[in-house]
Motif scaffolding. Structure first.
Motif, PDB file in Angstrom:
ATOM      1  N   LEU A  76       0.832  -1.189   0.000  1.00 36.92           N
ATOM      2  CA  LEU A  76       0.000   0.000   0.000  1.00 36.92           C
ATOM      3  C   LEU A  76       0.871   1.246   0.000  1.00 36.92           C
ATOM      4  O   LEU A  76       1.895   1.295   0.692  1.00 36.92           O
ATOM      5  CB  LEU A  76      -0.890   0.042   1.243  1.00 36.92           C
ATOM      6  N   VAL A  77       0.432   2.227  -0.748  1.00 40.20           N
ATOM      7  CA  VAL A  77       1.056   3.545  -0.746  1.00 40.20           C
ATOM      8  C   VAL A  77      -0.047   4.504  -0.314  1.00 40.20           C
ATOM      9  O   VAL A  77      -1.058   4.645  -1.001  1.00 40.20           O
ATOM     10  CB  VAL A  77       1.595   3.926  -2.138  1.00 40.20           C
ATOM     11  N   LEU A  78       0.136   5.124   0.839  1.00 38.36           N
ATOM     12  CA  LEU A  78      -0.885   5.983   1.434  1.00 38.36           C
ATOM     13  C   LEU A  78      -0.362   7.409   1.533  1.00 38.36           C
ATOM     14  O   LEU A  78       0.832   7.621   1.750  1.00 38.36           O
ATOM     15  CB  LEU A  78      -1.237   5.479   2.836  1.00 38.36           C
ATOM     16  N   ALA A  79      -1.255   8.380   1.412  1.00 36.50           N
ATOM     17  CA  ALA A  79      -0.868   9.783   1.538  1.00 36.50           C
ATOM     18  C   ALA A  79      -1.874  10.512   2.426  1.00 36.50           C
ATOM     19  O   ALA A  79      -3.084  10.415   2.203  1.00 36.50           O
ATOM     20  CB  ALA A  79      -0.816  10.435   0.160  1.00 36.50           C
ATOM     21  N   ARG A  80      -1.362  11.198   3.440  1.00 36.17           N
ATOM     22  CA  ARG A  80      -2.213  12.040   4.297  1.00 36.17           C
ATOM     23  C   ARG A  80      -1.334  12.747   5.320  1.00 36.17           C
ATOM     24  O   ARG A  80      -0.420  12.159   5.896  1.00 36.17           O
ATOM     25  CB  ARG A  80      -3.253  11.224   5.044  1.00 36.17           C
ATOM     26  N   ALA A  81      -1.621  13.992   5.574  1.00 36.76           N
ATOM     27  CA  ALA A  81      -0.937  14.713   6.641  1.00 36.76           C
ATOM     28  C   ALA A  81      -1.359  14.139   7.988  1.00 36.76           C
ATOM     29  O   ALA A  81      -2.545  13.958   8.239  1.00 36.76           O
ATOM     30  CB  ALA A  81      -1.262  16.198   6.581  1.00 36.76           C
ATOM     31  N   LEU A  82      -0.386  13.831   8.813  1.00 40.17           N
ATOM     32  CA  LEU A  82      -0.642  13.331  10.160  1.00 40.17           C
ATOM     33  C   LEU A  82      -0.324  14.454  11.140  1.00 40.17           C
ATOM     34  O   LEU A  82       0.819  14.868  11.260  1.00 40.17           O
ATOM     35  CB  LEU A  82       0.229  12.110  10.460  1.00 40.17           C
ATOM     36  N   LEU A  83      -1.348  14.941  11.830  1.00 38.41           N
ATOM     37  CA  LEU A  83      -1.171  16.073  12.729  1.00 38.41           C
ATOM     38  C   LEU A  83      -1.111  15.679  14.195  1.00 38.41           C
ATOM     39  O   LEU A  83      -0.656  16.461  15.029  1.00 38.41           O
ATOM     40  CB  LEU A  83      -2.304  17.087  12.529  1.00 38.41           C
ATOM     41  N   LYS A  84      -1.600  14.466  14.511  1.00 34.70           N
ATOM     42  CA  LYS A  84      -1.654  14.000  15.900  1.00 34.70           C
ATOM     43  C   LYS A  84      -1.422  12.489  15.925  1.00 34.70           C
ATOM     44  O   LYS A  84      -1.743  11.799  14.954  1.00 34.70           O
ATOM     45  CB  LYS A  84      -3.018  14.293  16.516  1.00 34.70           C
ATOM     46  N   PRO A  85      -0.935  11.967  17.044  1.00 40.41           N
ATOM     47  CA  PRO A  85      -0.752  10.512  17.147  1.00 40.41           C
ATOM     48  C   PRO A  85      -2.032   9.733  16.855  1.00 40.41           C
ATOM     49  O   PRO A  85      -1.987   8.644  16.283  1.00 40.41           O
ATOM     50  CB  PRO A  85      -0.289  10.308  18.584  1.00 40.41           C
ATOM     51  N   VAL A 139       2.591  19.202  11.627  1.00 37.77           N
ATOM     52  CA  VAL A 139       3.121  17.913  11.182  1.00 37.77           C
ATOM     53  C   VAL A 139       4.487  17.660  11.820  1.00 37.77           C
ATOM     54  O   VAL A 139       4.772  16.549  12.282  1.00 37.77           O
ATOM     55  CB  VAL A 139       3.208  17.844   9.637  1.00 37.77           C
ATOM     56  N   GLU A 140       5.310  18.683  11.860  1.00 38.67           N
ATOM     57  CA  GLU A 140       6.640  18.545  12.468  1.00 38.67           C
ATOM     58  C   GLU A 140       6.539  18.247  13.961  1.00 38.67           C
ATOM     59  O   GLU A 140       7.256  17.387  14.476  1.00 38.67           O
ATOM     60  CB  GLU A 140       7.469  19.811  12.227  1.00 38.67           C
ATOM     61  N   ARG A 141       5.663  18.957  14.662  1.00 37.79           N
ATOM     62  CA  ARG A 141       5.494  18.718  16.110  1.00 37.79           C
ATOM     63  C   ARG A 141       4.968  17.316  16.393  1.00 37.79           C
ATOM     64  O   ARG A 141       5.335  16.698  17.391  1.00 37.79           O
ATOM     65  CB  ARG A 141       4.547  19.759  16.724  1.00 37.79           C
ATOM     66  N   ALA A 142       4.124  16.802  15.535  1.00 40.73           N
ATOM     67  CA  ALA A 142       3.589  15.449  15.731  1.00 40.73           C
ATOM     68  C   ALA A 142       4.712  14.421  15.688  1.00 40.73           C
ATOM     69  O   ALA A 142       4.678  13.437  16.422  1.00 40.73           O
ATOM     70  CB  ALA A 142       2.530  15.140  14.680  1.00 40.73           C
ATOM     71  N   ALA A 143       5.699  14.632  14.837  1.00 41.18           N
ATOM     72  CA  ALA A 143       6.898  13.780  14.750  1.00 41.18           C
ATOM     73  C   ALA A 143       6.545  12.290  14.697  1.00 41.18           C
ATOM     74  O   ALA A 143       7.105  11.482  15.427  1.00 41.18           O
ATOM     75  CB  ALA A 143       7.841  14.076  15.913  1.00 41.18           C
TER      76      ALA A 143
END
Length: 168
Positions: A76-85, A139-143
């Protein structure tokens, strides 16, 4: 012996190239004959107003994954911004048993502005330009990433190959 199912989840701020790199990875996998699916996760939960977007994403991704898995998809190739755990946790719950590697794409702010101007217009462009820095910072803070890949001025094929080499 069970078959290992792998996924790469591309995250990053607005205009980082998540969808474009995901599409290019799909092209590379297609050429190699690997059974794969590319899923822009935004499309599985684009709704509103006042909806439980992440709950809907989890439900829709689980249903789609069931169908892809039955069809023999193993990558699978998935794309989405992750902002929180919790965003990553929802994806993991929807894909039980799938080994997920998260790669954050980055680019210089001026490059991102260029991309946004070339793809967006009107109120959408204005909103994205005003949100760009804070969104990237979230996104950076979510790390949540396992790896970070620069997606500035290199050909997209090179970026996609680098991501694939990190995933293995």
């Amino acid at each position: 012996m069970s078959l290992v199912i792998k996924a790469v989840l591309l995250t990053g701020g607005l205009g980082a190239g998540k969808t474009a790199v995901a599409t290019e990875i799909g092209e590379i996998l297609h050429e190699s004959g690997v059974p794969y699916a590319v899923i822009d996760l935004d499309w599985l939960c684009w709704c509103g107003p006042s909806m439980d977007v992440h709950g809907l994403l989890e439900t829709n991704l689980a249903a789609v994954w069931h169908n892809y898995q039955a069809a023999g998809i193993r990558h699978l190739v998935l794309a989405r911004a992750l902002l929180k755990p919790g965003h990553l946790a929802a994806v993991r719950r929807a894909l039980p048993g799938v080994s997920i590697t998260v790669v954050r794409l980055t680019a210089a702010p001026e490059r991102i502005r260029q991309r946004l101007r070339s793809r967006d217009s009107g109120a959408t462009l204005a909103g994205h330009l005003s949100e760009m820095d804070e969104f990237t910072a979230q996104v950076e803070r979510a790390a949540l990433e396992d790896h970070i890949v620069m997606n500035d001025d290199r050909p997209i094929h090179e970026v996609a190959k680098q991501v694939l080499s990190l995933v293995g």
